[in-house]
Design an enzyme around this catalytic site. Structure first.
Site, mmCIF file in Angstrom:
data_model
loop_
_atom_site.group_PDB
_atom_site.id
_atom_site.type_symbol
_atom_site.label_atom_id
_atom_site.label_comp_id
_atom_site.label_asym_id
_atom_site.label_seq_id
_atom_site.Cartn_x
_atom_site.Cartn_y
_atom_site.Cartn_z
ATOM 1 C CD GLU A 315 5.219 2.733 -6.171
ATOM 2 O OE1 GLU A 315 4.997 3.742 -6.148
ATOM 3 O OE2 GLU A 315 5.345 1.625 -5.377
HETATM 4 C C1 ACM Z 1 1.805 -0.106 -6.913
HETATM 5 O O1 ACM Z 1 0.896 0.380 -6.776
HETATM 6 N N1 ACM Z 1 2.784 0.436 -7.081
HETATM 7 C C2 ACM Z 1 1.849 -1.345 -7.881
#
Ligand code: ACM
Length: 680
Positions: A315
């Site tokens: 992310e």
């Molecule tokens: C995640 O759930 N961002 C690994």
């Protein structure tokens, strides 16, 4: 009483069939092979254990833990007779590696007869698992506590069976982690993946960079001694500990003490709430970043002996990179196309540092990039397709998609997710062999030390079974029956997944009787997936108390599931199954009358006021269900207006109330619809 022959015969069938397969051995995960014997081994006060050839000191400690647990489970204060032959003979051919390795032999054989038991294994790691199997076999019977005669030959399907616990969003103290390690050992999980840093807190003491916790932890972190102690505790239980330091994103907590690591300009404060991730990200274009990481990783690689080192990598939204002209110039100068290429460059540099410290780099899906060496491990949270794609390209992988405990799914939904199914089913055997296993994930936005156990357990046992047992062990009613048994045993280990709910309800109720409050708590579940975030009123603050009804209730309601089963049984009987109808009526009557009992209490405490509409809904649903049964019993068709009104009441009951869902509304809707349709 158990009907052993029926149960075991079912285990040996090639496909694991039938809802009639209860009653059975309460084993979870189900062993690879179970053969029934005749009779049972009574557990008496003289029960004793002997370790024959090949024992090591750690095995003696394991045996002591086993005996203590057997005493807790049965309440028997054991007094072995001096000189008598041991009830349980244990033999391990070899000891264990000082640092547990992926792929170390975990197999064991357990034979129980009416006169004694034998547990053998190639290594003491197998003995650890076999002792847990023995503990699960001990049940109460008319003649005492006993383990059935049986021959079990067992080994895991996957080598990597983990649980990830996030300790950044909410700090989880060592003692809470330890009891969860006990739970993991009970269901033969063998990796604790410790998510140690994120935007909301940096949780490990660094002697080289003390400002990481000094400024980035709110004072909530583990000392290096505490970490060594936890790793030893896990090792004793057959569990590896893999640290995760999530970079280059999810890294805001690093920047309070070391803002020069970031791609933006500080100063930074700790993120105190959500969203799941924020913009600050490390600067991969500066050599000083790598110099810092070299020192940091060298320190952590010594602290954490496991061969694997997780660097996160998920992310990265790239906003800080886009906004920084120097970073954009770097991207241009190096012929990179985009931020993904920049992150791959960062990961390549990182991988060399990790490898220099004799570790194998692990990261989330996003680290997958053809420029990375095939030695890295990809942990898939985004889907089975991405795991299969990694395996196809030659990368080893772990599945976590489908195993997110924080999404509040029922155990059966996690249980249905198989690392080798879907996209992975079309891989060649060689590609499939790269799928090492999986990990459940407990992200900690909405858990505290008080309720984290109930968010992990007992559902984690179903995931553990998926990762240990043969692929054809898929019978859902059997899973629930066995998970229930495991759940009860876990409380004897010190987990609080059941008892904490009661304590929390008492907190909400003050000194009032909580019977009616429990009736309500029994039939609701938290909203699913990420819905709790969606309608949050105002900013989310992770330092706020989590003491509402939603925080106390179980992620999955057993009462609602049983009620739904009753309704299905009743419908399938053509409304003729009277004993089942009596049970349904009894339940509906309790619910119909519950709000009258509960209402005064709900108005009296600030923690319960928000639950008034939910309580009214439960009564309305109870009333609707009883009326539907009356119509069915009398063979009358209800007026259309009645049906319309009940469907509206139920529709209201099915909406989110106080961030919870009333799980018995759907089966009652079925009764209402059936009663209206049946005589037309
Ligand atoms: C995640 O759930 N961002 C690994």
């Amino acid at each position: 009483m158990r009907t052993l022959l029926v149960a075991v015969a079912t285990f040996l069938l090639p496909t694991f069939i039938t809802a009639q397969s209860q009653p059975q051995l309460n084993l979870m995960p189900m062993p690879a092979s179970v053969q029934p014997g005749a009779g049972q081994l009574l557990i008496t006060q003289s029960f004793s254990v002997a370790v024959t050839r090949g024992h090591d000191a750690s095995l003696d400690e394991e045996v002591q833990r086993f005996q203590a647990q057997l005493a807790r489970q049965t309440g028997i204060p054991f007094r072995p007779k001096a000189g008598a032959a041991a009830t349980l003979q244990i033999h391990a051919d070899h000891g264990r590696q000082a640092v547990q390795k992926l792929g170390e032999d975990e197999s064991y054989e357990l034979t129980i007869t009416d006169s004694g038991a034998n547990l053998t294994a190639p290594t003491s790691l197998g003995i650890i698992h076999g002792l847990q199997t023995f503990l699960q076999l001990v049940e109460i019977t008319p003649t005492g506590f006993a383990a059935p005669a049986v021959i079990i030959k067992d080994q895991p399907r996957f080598l990597w069976r983990g649980t990830m616990i996030d300790v950044s969003r909410h700090f989880i103290p060592i003692d809470v982690l330890k009891r969860n390690l006990d739970g993991m050992a009970a269901v033969k999980l063998n990796v604790l993946h410790w998510h140690l840093s994120d935007d909301q807190g940096f949780r490990v003491e660094s002697k080289v960079f003390p400002k990481l916790t000094g400024m980035g932890s709110d004072g909530m972190f583990y000392t290096q001694n505490e970490i060594r102690d936890l790793i030893a505790y896990a090792h004793d239980r057959g569990i590896r500990v893999m640290p995760e330091f999530d970079i280059p994103g999810h890294s805001r907590s690093w920047f309070l003490g070391y803002p020069e690591l970031s791609s933006g300009s500080g100063p930074y404060t700790l993120e105190r709430g959500g969203p799941g991730y924020v913009d600050p990200v490390m600067d991969p274009t500066r050599e000083s970043t790598y110099k810092f990481l070299e020192k940091f990783i060298a320190e952590m690689a010594k602290l954490f002996p496991d061969a694997y080192f997780h660097i996160g990598g998920d992310e990265v939204n790239g906003k800080q990179w886009d906004a920084n002209p120097k970073i954009q110039a770097f991207i241009q100068a190096h012929g990179m196309k985009n931020n993904q290429d920049l992150q791959a460059y960062f990961n390549q540099r990182l991988q060399k540092i990790v490898a220099k410290n004799h570790k194998i780099m692990v990261g989330w899906d996003e680290i997958l990039h053809p420029d990375l060496p095939k030695t890295i491990i990809v942990q898939s949270w985004r889907g089975q397709a991405s795991l299969a794609a990694a395996a196809k390209q030659g990368y080893s992988g772990l599945l976590s998609f489908g195993y997110y405990l924080d999404l509040m799914w029922p155990a059966a939904r996690h249980y249905a997710v198989d690392p080798m199914a879907d996209a992975a089913a079309n891989l060649t055997p060689e590609e499939q062999s790269r799928i090492l296993g999986g990990e459940s994930c407990q992200w900690a936005e909405w858990v505290t030390p008080e309720n984290i156990d109930s968010h992990i357990w007992p559902r984690n046992a179903a995931i553990a079974e998926r990762l240990w047992s043969p692929q054809n062990v898929t019978d859902v009613p059997s899973m629930y029956a066995r998970m229930n048994a495991v759940s009860l045993n876990l409380e004897f280990l010190g987990l609080t997944h059941r008892s904490a709910r009661l304590r929390m309800l008492h907190r909400m109720a003050g000194t009032a009787d909580i019977t009616a409050l429990r009736n309500l708590a029994d039939v609701v579940e938290p909203v699913k997936d990420y819905e709790r975030w969606d309608d949050a009123k105002g900013p989310i603050d992770f330092h706020a108390p989590l003491t509402r009804m939603i925080d106390a209730v179980y992620p999955e309601s057993d009462v609602a599931r049983h009620f739904n089963d009753l309704v299905q049984t009743f419908i399938q009987s053509g409304y003729k199954d009277q004993p089942t109808e009596m049970q349904i009526r009894s339940q509906l009557t309790t619910w119909r009358d519950n709000d009258a009992r509960l209402h005064p209490l709900l108005t009296q405490t600030f923690l319960l006021q928000e639950d008034l509409p939910l309580s009214q809904s439960l009564s309305a649903v109870g009333q609707a269900g009883l009326q539907a049964l009356d119509y069915l019993d009398k063979g009358q068709t209800p007026p259309d207006s009645w049906k319309t009104q009940q469907i509206a009441v139920i529709a209201q009951a099915k909406t989110r109330q106080a961030d919870m869902l009333l799980m018995v509304a759907a089966p009652v809707q079925q009764l209402v619809e059936m009663s209206a349709a049946s005589h037309n």
